[in-house]
Design a protein around this motif. Structure first.
Motif, short mmCIF file in Angstrom:
data_model
loop_
_atom_site.label_atom_id
_atom_site.label_comp_id
_atom_site.label_asym_id
_atom_site.label_seq_id
_atom_site.Cartn_x
_atom_site.Cartn_y
_atom_site.Cartn_z
N ILE A 171 0.88 -1.18 0.00
CA ILE A 171 0.00 0.00 0.00
C ILE A 171 0.90 1.21 0.00
CG2 ILE A 171 -1.77 1.28 1.26
CD1 ILE A 171 -2.52 -1.42 2.59
N SER A 172 0.76 2.06 -0.98
CA SER A 172 1.59 3.26 -1.05
C SER A 172 0.75 4.46 -0.62
CB SER A 172 2.14 3.48 -2.46
OG SER A 172 1.09 3.68 -3.38
N ILE A 173 1.41 5.35 0.12
CA ILE A 173 0.73 6.53 0.66
C ILE A 173 1.57 7.75 0.28
CG2 ILE A 173 -0.16 7.65 2.74
CD1 ILE A 173 0.00 4.82 4.05
N ALA A 174 0.93 8.71 -0.36
CA ALA A 174 1.65 9.92 -0.79
C ALA A 174 2.01 10.75 0.43
CB ALA A 174 0.79 10.72 -1.75
N LYS A 175 3.30 10.83 0.72
CA LYS A 175 3.80 11.63 1.83
C LYS A 175 4.97 12.48 1.35
CE LYS A 175 1.16 10.35 5.28
NZ LYS A 175 0.28 11.32 5.97
N SER A 176 5.32 13.48 2.13
CA SER A 176 6.45 14.34 1.75
C SER A 176 7.79 13.70 2.07
CB SER A 176 6.33 15.69 2.49
OG SER A 176 6.33 15.49 3.89
N TRP A 177 7.77 12.52 2.67
CA TRP A 177 9.00 11.80 2.99
C TRP A 177 8.88 10.37 2.50
CZ3 TRP A 177 7.35 8.02 6.44
CH2 TRP A 177 6.17 8.31 7.14
N ASP A 178 10.03 9.77 2.24
CA ASP A 178 10.08 8.40 1.74
C ASP A 178 10.34 7.43 2.87
OD1 ASP A 178 9.69 9.26 -0.88
OD2 ASP A 178 11.85 9.54 -1.21
N GLY A 179 9.79 6.24 2.75
CA GLY A 179 10.04 5.21 3.75
C GLY A 179 9.31 3.94 3.40
N GLU A 180 9.68 2.87 4.07
CA GLU A 180 9.03 1.58 3.87
C GLU A 180 8.81 0.93 5.22
OE1 GLU A 180 10.10 -2.71 1.87
OE2 GLU A 180 10.30 -0.92 0.61
N ILE A 181 7.61 0.41 5.44
CA ILE A 181 7.25 -0.24 6.69
C ILE A 181 6.84 -1.66 6.39
CG2 ILE A 181 5.62 -0.25 8.63
CD1 ILE A 181 5.41 2.80 8.26
#
Length: 327
Positions: A194-204
């Motif tokens: 699931i990808s969420i548009a955020k101002s920062w990058d990351g992976e959980i």
């Protein structure tokens, strides 16, 4: 872009649930900042009066301000499955009181230092280090909920439940992936993530974990992800129907929240006792006393002793609110 890596186990454990604790935090933040909700307006005098309680004030001090966005996840525990006897809010209050000390200190001492432009108050730090903060925060949420949201929760819950029913039908018709991808323009389903548009990058890594999607009525209009508390993964998105003509006619949440109190205020053009109000309204005397206490703290009723009885009467401010609601 933030990516939640999921597997079949995650998908099988994905569910939809309202979060009364999250709705309370959003309403408390508005009340503390003298803000207004874009649809429901001013939180009202009952919410502001509740801030005078030290535990509610302590809770409000842990909410972001001045452009900060981080809210400690421990304040909004993952909603339960609904299989417990207690209501969702009672379960969440209990979870706050049971937060591990290490988790509390990490979120308050480490994450706020990273994400906030202001330091924690020294008083808050001392209470946290003493191990008493969890109980104080749980009590603060319980008090704010009772004072400002509990009486009208069925109105808000109906909006949230309608959204959940709509999503559940979509899942049955189109599948989980397509439904999750349609929750909000900032959310996309890629097949294994699931990808969420955020101002920062990351992976959980969310494989093998419960994932709760919580519709929000009172929160910000964007998407919020909650990942800091171990084992609790929640994604908040705006519920549909907010801002429809029906909601806008309410104008102010104080006109929607608080049916029992509205009944009492309407009957207090003339000074009346608790016993008389209970007889006229059908509510139990204890319920009447509780609501009158909240209304008095908010400056919406006055009280004077007349012999053996205490008589209550609505104030000019309350009369003005009733007039506005009637118009």
């Amino acid at each position: 872009m933030l990516t939640l890596r999921v597997d079949a186990d995650t998908v099988s454990r994905t569910r939809l649930s309202p979060s009364p604790a999250s709705e309370s935090m959003a309403w408390l933040k508005l009340a503390a900042a003298s803000g207004r909700h874009p649809v429901f307006g001013d939180p009202g005098p009952l919410a502001r009066a509740s801030l005078a309680h030290p535990d509610v004030a302590l809770l409000a001090d842990l909410l972001p301000r001045n452009g900060d966005t981080y809210t400690p996840d421990l304040l909004t525990p993952q909603p339960g499955t609904g299989t417990q006897r207690r209501d969702l809010i009672d379960e969440q209050i209990a979870q706050i009181e049971a937060v591990a000390q290490d988790d509390l200190e990490e979120q308050l001492f480490t994450y706020t230092r990273t994400h906030w432009s202001r330091p924690l108050r020294a008083t808050t730090i001392r209470i946290a280090e003493s191990g008493r903060l969890q109980r104080r925060l749980a009590n603060g949420l319980a008090r704010f909920w009772r004072d400002s949201l509990s009486d009208g929760w069925p109105e808000l819950r109906s909006i949230l439940d309608q959204d959940i029913a709509h999503r559940a039908t979509a899942m049955a018709t189109h599948g989980v992936g397509r439904t999750l991808g349609a929750l909000h323009p900032d959310i996309a389903w890629t097949g294994d993530a699931i990808s969420i548009a955020k101002s920062w990058d990351g992976e959980i890594d969310a494989t093998g974990r419960d994932l709760v999607f919580a519709p929000s009525v009172l929160g910000r209009p964007g998407v919020i992800i909650q990942v800091d508390t171990p084992g609790q993964l929640v994604l908040y998105y705006p519920a549909q129907r907010i801002g429809t003509s029906r909601d806008r006619r309410s104008g102010n949440l104080a006109e929607v929240v608080g049916n029992a109190r509205a009944v009492l205020l309407a009957d207090l053009e003339t000074a009346r006792s608790t016993k008389e109000l209970a007889t006229r309204s059908g509510y139990a005397p204890g319920t009447i006393s509780y609501h009158l206490g909240a209304l008095h703290r908010a400056g919406l009723v006055t009280k004077v002793r007349a012999g053996r009885y205490v008589l209550y009467q609505r104030t000019a401010q309350a009369a003005g609110m009733l007039d506005e609601a009637g118009g």
